[in-house]
Design an enzyme around this catalytic site. Structure first.
Site, PDB file in Angstrom:
ATOM      1  N   THR A   1      -2.766   6.139 -22.485  1.00  0.00           N
ATOM      2  CA  THR A   1      -2.631   4.795 -21.943  1.00  0.00           C
ATOM      3  C   THR A   1      -1.154   4.430 -22.086  1.00  0.00           C
ATOM      4  O   THR A   1      -0.419   5.055 -22.849  1.00  0.00           O
ATOM      5  CB  THR A   1      -3.447   3.764 -22.739  1.00  0.00           C
ATOM      6  OG1 THR A   1      -3.018   3.801 -24.102  1.00  0.00           O
ATOM      7  CG2 THR A   1      -4.944   4.068 -22.689  1.00  0.00           C
TER       8      THR A   1
ATOM      9  N   LYS B   1      -0.826   0.704 -25.401  1.00  0.00           N
ATOM     10  CA  LYS B   1      -1.126   0.615 -26.832  1.00  0.00           C
ATOM     11  C   LYS B   1       0.203   0.716 -27.605  1.00  0.00           C
ATOM     12  O   LYS B   1       1.048  -0.142 -27.436  1.00  0.00           O
ATOM     13  CB  LYS B   1      -2.169   1.659 -27.199  1.00  0.00           C
ATOM     14  CG  LYS B   1      -3.506   1.363 -26.476  1.00  0.00           C
ATOM     15  CD  LYS B   1      -4.606   2.355 -26.746  1.00  0.00           C
ATOM     16  CE  LYS B   1      -5.849   1.986 -25.926  1.00  0.00           C
ATOM     17  NZ  LYS B   1      -6.910   2.995 -26.012  1.00  0.00           N
TER      18      LYS B   1
ATOM     19  N   TYR C   1       0.851  -1.198   0.000  1.00  0.00           N
ATOM     20  CA  TYR C   1       0.000   0.000   0.000  1.00  0.00           C
ATOM     21  C   TYR C   1       0.879   1.237   0.000  1.00  0.00           C
ATOM     22  O   TYR C   1       1.843   1.309   0.772  1.00  0.00           O
ATOM     23  CB  TYR C   1      -0.917   0.026   1.236  1.00  0.00           C
ATOM     24  CG  TYR C   1      -2.372  -0.073   0.834  1.00  0.00           C
ATOM     25  CD1 TYR C   1      -2.942   0.938   0.068  1.00  0.00           C
ATOM     26  CD2 TYR C   1      -3.156  -1.161   1.182  1.00  0.00           C
ATOM     27  CE1 TYR C   1      -4.270   0.851  -0.346  1.00  0.00           C
ATOM     28  CE2 TYR C   1      -4.481  -1.248   0.779  1.00  0.00           C
ATOM     29  CZ  TYR C   1      -5.038  -0.244   0.004  1.00  0.00           C
ATOM     30  OH  TYR C   1      -6.332  -0.337  -0.406  1.00  0.00           O
TER      31      TYR C   1
ATOM     32  N   GLU D   1      -0.547   4.779  -0.578  1.00  0.00           N
ATOM     33  CA  GLU D   1      -1.367   5.975  -0.856  1.00  0.00           C
ATOM     34  C   GLU D   1      -0.531   7.227  -0.680  1.00  0.00           C
ATOM     35  O   GLU D   1       0.246   7.339   0.269  1.00  0.00           O
ATOM     36  CB  GLU D   1      -2.585   5.998   0.072  1.00  0.00           C
ATOM     37  CG  GLU D   1      -3.673   5.050  -0.391  1.00  0.00           C
ATOM     38  CD  GLU D   1      -4.893   5.063   0.520  1.00  0.00           C
ATOM     39  OE1 GLU D   1      -4.921   5.826   1.499  1.00  0.00           O
ATOM     40  OE2 GLU D   1      -5.815   4.279   0.232  1.00  0.00           O
TER      41      GLU D   1
ATOM     42  N   ASP E   1      -5.642  13.640 -25.661  1.00  0.00           N
ATOM     43  CA  ASP E   1      -5.631  12.238 -25.239  1.00  0.00           C
ATOM     44  C   ASP E   1      -4.898  11.460 -26.329  1.00  0.00           C
ATOM     45  O   ASP E   1      -5.461  11.147 -27.368  1.00  0.00           O
ATOM     46  CB  ASP E   1      -7.083  11.771 -25.078  1.00  0.00           C
ATOM     47  CG  ASP E   1      -7.187  10.291 -24.738  1.00  0.00           C
ATOM     48  OD1 ASP E   1      -6.141   9.606 -24.691  1.00  0.00           O
ATOM     49  OD2 ASP E   1      -8.323   9.823 -24.528  1.00  0.00           O
TER      50      ASP E   1
ATOM     51  N   ARG F   1      -0.853  -2.483 -18.919  1.00  0.00           N
ATOM     52  CA  ARG F   1      -2.153  -1.826 -19.021  1.00  0.00           C
ATOM     53  C   ARG F   1      -2.249  -0.734 -17.961  1.00  0.00           C
ATOM     54  O   ARG F   1      -2.155  -1.017 -16.770  1.00  0.00           O
ATOM     55  CB  ARG F   1      -3.239  -2.887 -18.811  1.00  0.00           C
ATOM     56  CG  ARG F   1      -4.641  -2.506 -19.156  1.00  0.00           C
ATOM     57  CD  ARG F   1      -5.503  -3.751 -19.360  1.00  0.00           C
ATOM     58  NE  ARG F   1      -5.083  -4.443 -20.568  1.00  0.00           N
ATOM     59  CZ  ARG F   1      -5.413  -4.062 -21.809  1.00  0.00           C
ATOM     60  NH1 ARG F   1      -6.216  -3.029 -21.998  1.00  0.00           N
ATOM     61  NH2 ARG F   1      -4.968  -4.715 -22.858  1.00  0.00           N
TER      62      ARG F   1
HETATM   63  C1  LIG Z   1      -7.955   3.284 -25.252  1.00  0.00           C
HETATM   64  C2  LIG Z   1      -8.323   4.688 -25.051  1.00  0.00           C
HETATM   65  C3  LIG Z   1      -8.656   5.191 -23.779  1.00  0.00           C
HETATM   66  C4  LIG Z   1      -8.968   4.321 -22.587  1.00  0.00           C
HETATM   67  O1  LIG Z   1      -8.057   3.549 -22.048  1.00  0.00           O
HETATM   68  P1  LIG Z   1      -8.456   2.414 -21.003  1.00  0.00           P
HETATM   69  O2  LIG Z   1      -7.146   2.083 -20.399  1.00  0.00           O
HETATM   70  O3  LIG Z   1      -9.094   1.313 -21.779  1.00  0.00           O
HETATM   71  O4  LIG Z   1      -9.409   3.011 -20.000  1.00  0.00           O
HETATM   72  C5  LIG Z   1      -8.865   6.550 -23.641  1.00  0.00           C
HETATM   73  N1  LIG Z   1      -8.786   7.366 -24.695  1.00  0.00           N
HETATM   74  C6  LIG Z   1      -8.519   6.913 -25.932  1.00  0.00           C
HETATM   75  C7  LIG Z   1      -8.448   7.890 -27.051  1.00  0.00           C
HETATM   76  C8  LIG Z   1      -8.285   5.568 -26.157  1.00  0.00           C
HETATM   77  O5  LIG Z   1      -8.059   5.121 -27.398  1.00  0.00           O
END
Ligand SMILES: *Cc1c(COP(=O)(O)O)cnc(C)c1O
Length: 418
Positions: free
Chosen positions: A223, A226, A51, A53, A197, A232
């Site tokens: 993220t 990807k 933990y 936090e 994003d 993840r």
């Molecule tokens: C994949 C994705 C997310 C979300 O990611 P998670 O880890 O699945 O919550 C957010 N924004 C965009 C543009 C994405 O392609």
């Protein structure tokens, strides 16, 4: 995995089956990738027990001396990789990173403007079924119906009407570069904050293959699993110190409790890998592979949204064919090619059926495939989609794909950690 095999054979067997699937099929879902064994070893470590936090050297628990070192290095590497002065590595996911960014920039009921889900945006950019749609007044911009491209004049005129407090740039299915300066000019003109994003293209930003939004957008979220090829999880970056403080407090205690230090360690390992020059060669090949696939598919008579790609993904547009995106996804799955159906500009079919297929090259490139393999894959995709109900053909292709996959093992006999 001896212990797991003995103590829980059911889960052990299913993990093994999934490993077999990942090795023997063509993984072409644009948001997926294969992490290194080093990343998995960090993620599968005893750090899950701790933990912590709070933030490094400001924790609510004792015994954090080691996780402090780990999280501090993860932050430092993220900052180096993206040339960003501030980084929060605790977001459990891309969606959570976006939630914290929203809460740092705007209040509930404020107006947001993001890319329409059916045009390639993400659920967290204002979909009515997501927090971003029901906590905020969500408006969406779309693609130019003629070109399939983002049209900054259209976005500007819509922003002038809506007057949003926040504009979101980023996508889950768009095959071209984004112009962050154009987004920033629109945001400035209407007095909005700008959130980029980069969940999908963070790997391309890290390697310098896509312009960077750092220093332009107020906050950048991503993220880590990807194109960045890490565990993840989520990551939040900014160049503004005041915003960095807000982001940290919105992540914890705002929306999360204890950080996943095992995942943070794995993020640190992945950032380290991405800082290595070989990662640039990897992304270079990802893009070459996507472009080769695009050229071949066009030569075989398929329409692509925007006609091609600048990045790691492409969208086949089946609007002019009888075949739907759903049927294409199923047929390709039967041939051993994993993709997902996707809406296209001017979509006439429902989001559960769609007229498109999204295809990405990050995972196949990780396992070592190059242009030569892309040409073969384009041929298999063409055969499958031209004969979507020919099960014998699908079976034959699946066998050929199985043979190809054997030449490009993902983890091979090394299996997974421990
Ligand atoms: C994949 C994705 C997310 C979300 O990611 P998670 O880890 O699945 O919550 C957010 N924004 C965009 C543009 C994405 O392609």
């Amino acid at each position: 995995m001896e212990q797991l095999k003995n103590s829980d054979p059911q889960i052990y067997n299913w993990i093994n089956q999934e490993h077999e699937r990942q090795e023997s099929e063509l993984e072409m879902i644009a948001s997926e990738n294969y992490t290194s064994l080093a990343v998995m070893q960090a993620q599968g470590s005893i750090l899950t027990n701790k933990y912590a936090e709070g933030y490094p050297s400001k924790r609510y628990y004792g015994g954090c001396q080691n996780v402090d070192l780990i999280e501090s290095l993860a932050i430092q590497r993220a900052q180096n990789l993206f040339k960003a002065p501030f980084a929060n590595v605790q977001a459990h996911s891309g969606s959570g990173a976006n939630m914290a960014a929203f809460f740092a920039l705007i209040k509930p009921q404020d107006k947001i403007m993001g890319m329409d889900l059916s045009h390639g945006g993400h659920l967290t950019h204002g979909s009515p079924v997501n927090f971003s749609g029901f906590l905020f007044e969500a408006h969406s911009y779309g693609l130019n119906p003629q070109t399939g491209l983002l049209d900054y004049d259209l976005i500007r005129s819509q922003a002038l009407k809506v007057r949003p407090q926040l504009i979101i740039a980023g996508y889950s299915a768009y095959p071209r570069y984004l112009d962050f300066h154009a987004f920033k000019a629109i945001a400035d003109e209407v007095g909005a904050s700008l959130l980029v994003d980069m969940a999908h293209f963070a790997g391309l930003v890290a390697s310098g293959h896509h312009p960077s939004p750092i220093g332009i957008a107020d906050i950048v979220t991503t993220t880590t699993h990807k194109t960045l090829r890490g565990p993840r999880g989520g990551l939040i970056l900014t160049h503004q110190e005041e915003l960095a403080k807000k982001i940290n407090s919105k992540i914890f205690p705002g929306i999360q409790g204890g950080p996943l230090e095992h995942v943070i360690a794995a993020k640190a390992v992945a950032f380290g890998e991405a800082l290595n020059p070989s990662f640039g060669e990897y992304i270079d090949q990802v893009i070459k592979n996507a472009q080769t696939l695009a050229t071949e598919l066009v030569n075989q008579g398929f329409d692509l949204v925007t006609g091609g790609t600048d990045n790691h993904l492409l969208l086949i547009d089946l609007s002019k064919k009888e075949l739907t995106g759903k049927e294409a996804e199923t047929a390709l799955g039967n041939s051993g090619i994993t993709v997902n159906k996707n809406t296209v500009p001017n979509e006439k079919r429902s989001p559960f059926v769609t007229s498109g297929v999204r295809i990405g090259t990050p995972a196949l490139t990780t396992r070592g495939m190059k242009q030569e393999q892309m040409i073969r894959i384009a041929h298999w995709i063409t055969q499958t989609l031209n004969h979507p109900t020919d099960q014998d053909l699908h079976k034959k292709i699946k066998q050929e794909i199985h043979e190809l996959c054997k030449q490009f093992p993902v983890y091979g006999t090394q299996k997974r950690p421990q």
